[in-house]
Motif scaffolding. Sequence first.
Motif, mmCIF file in Angstrom:
data_model
loop_
_atom_site.group_PDB
_atom_site.id
_atom_site.type_symbol
_atom_site.label_atom_id
_atom_site.label_comp_id
_atom_site.label_asym_id
_atom_site.label_seq_id
_atom_site.Cartn_x
_atom_site.Cartn_y
_atom_site.Cartn_z
ATOM 1 N N CYS A 2 -3.796 3.898 3.641
ATOM 2 C CA CYS A 2 -3.825 2.552 4.204
ATOM 3 C C CYS A 2 -4.392 1.522 3.245
ATOM 4 O O CYS A 2 -4.127 0.330 3.394
ATOM 5 C CB CYS A 2 -4.611 2.547 5.511
ATOM 6 N N SER A 3 -5.181 1.961 2.254
ATOM 7 C CA SER A 3 -5.802 0.994 1.352
ATOM 8 C C SER A 3 -5.397 1.170 -0.105
ATOM 9 O O SER A 3 -5.533 0.220 -0.889
ATOM 10 C CB SER A 3 -7.331 1.084 1.458
ATOM 11 N N THR B 111 -8.539 -6.022 7.153
ATOM 12 C CA THR B 111 -8.694 -5.403 5.841
ATOM 13 C C THR B 111 -9.058 -3.931 6.027
ATOM 14 O O THR B 111 -9.950 -3.622 6.816
ATOM 15 C CB THR B 111 -9.815 -6.106 5.051
ATOM 16 N N PRO B 112 -8.388 -3.011 5.331
ATOM 17 C CA PRO B 112 -8.687 -1.574 5.516
ATOM 18 C C PRO B 112 -10.161 -1.249 5.273
ATOM 19 O O PRO B 112 -10.795 -1.810 4.382
ATOM 20 C CB PRO B 112 -7.794 -0.906 4.467
ATOM 21 N N LYS B 113 -10.681 -0.349 6.116
ATOM 22 C CA LYS B 113 -12.097 0.014 6.036
ATOM 23 C C LYS B 113 -12.301 1.419 5.499
ATOM 24 O O LYS B 113 -13.408 1.794 5.129
ATOM 25 C CB LYS B 113 -12.701 -0.080 7.451
ATOM 26 N N ASN B 114 -11.252 2.236 5.491
ATOM 27 C CA ASN B 114 -11.346 3.619 5.001
ATOM 28 C C ASN B 114 -12.399 4.416 5.766
ATOM 29 O O ASN B 114 -13.174 5.169 5.173
ATOM 30 C CB ASN B 114 -11.663 3.656 3.504
ATOM 31 N N TYR C 113 -6.935 2.078 10.598
ATOM 32 C CA TYR C 113 -6.058 1.071 9.989
ATOM 33 C C TYR C 113 -5.652 0.024 11.031
ATOM 34 O O TYR C 113 -5.295 0.365 12.158
ATOM 35 C CB TYR C 113 -4.808 1.746 9.415
ATOM 36 N N THR D 220 0.833 -1.194 0.000
ATOM 37 C CA THR D 220 0.000 0.000 0.000
ATOM 38 C C THR D 220 0.873 1.252 0.000
ATOM 39 O O THR D 220 2.090 1.196 0.242
ATOM 40 C CB THR D 220 -0.903 0.030 1.241
#
Length: 319
Positions: free
Chosen positions: A72-73, A50-53, A45, A28
């Motif tokens: 982060c994603s 898994t990144p959630k934004n 993060y 990333t």
Amino acid sequence: MSVPLQPPRRLIEITVDGDPVRVPEGSTVLDACSAAGKDIPTLCYGDTLTPKNACRVCVVEVEGARTLAPACSRRAEPGMVVGTATERARHSRKIVLELLASTADLSTTPRAAEWIEEYGARPDRFGEEAATVAQPAKVDNDLYVRDYSKCILCYKCVDACGDQWQNSFAISVAGRGFDAMISTEHDAPLTDSACVYCGNCVEVCPTGALSFKSEFDMRAAGSWDESRQTETTTICSYCGVGCNLTLHVQDNRIVKVSSPHDNPVTHGNLCIKGRFGFQHVQNVASQEDAIPVSGPVSSSVSGSAPGSVPGARTAPADG
């Protein structure tokens, strides 16, 4: 336990704040920024999730992109040009920090005060009438506490409880808009929910909204002091899986237990026994009641030597 080796990945090169950085393909932008020594703030993060934004505090400016990108994603791409400290990116982080700090209690969020000062955020500019998520902490069990006045709705606890790790689905998001909050089904007490008390939600909470009951009580008493705490990593003795435990000790007492996120067995996750089953180690009062220090061996510890802990292994006698 053997750890499977990952296939080698080719390196790609991107530019971060004018400097070339090479990272493995699939990394990333946050990975590249870390490799370049850039300090990017993160909240939602998680290195095991898994990144959630959700929080958007890690946004950076990517040359040619219309909008700011969550570091982060967003995958690093060959030739990408990234700016981590542009006026646009810093202004966005400032606004995010102001909105979060004006609505939620970030007093136990690591580095939050440092970031607020660094970006010149002024959460108080919205006035005393600004809506907040302030509410009493939920203390309905002896293991951990839910203080949603500190919740920023990052979803990490929901993901850890759900399909990314535990698959208990004891908690989810209830409500909409500003009224959205993390909740059990029908807002039932934790003891009446599907919670199995693994504490993996506590492990990933970035703000302290979820905390050990021991930590909650010590903070309330003013005795919680991380600068006086030591960490010792050992192996859980409850079964043969071999989970690593990191014991956080203050004043010669275990105050909480975590697990290394880079451990190939646990990835930071534990069960209820590994996470919360440490009380027996320091239950001095009950041990003193059960263990005779001198005099004849009582019937309750028959077979144990005077002064020994019942059940503890002793060296075999010679011959």
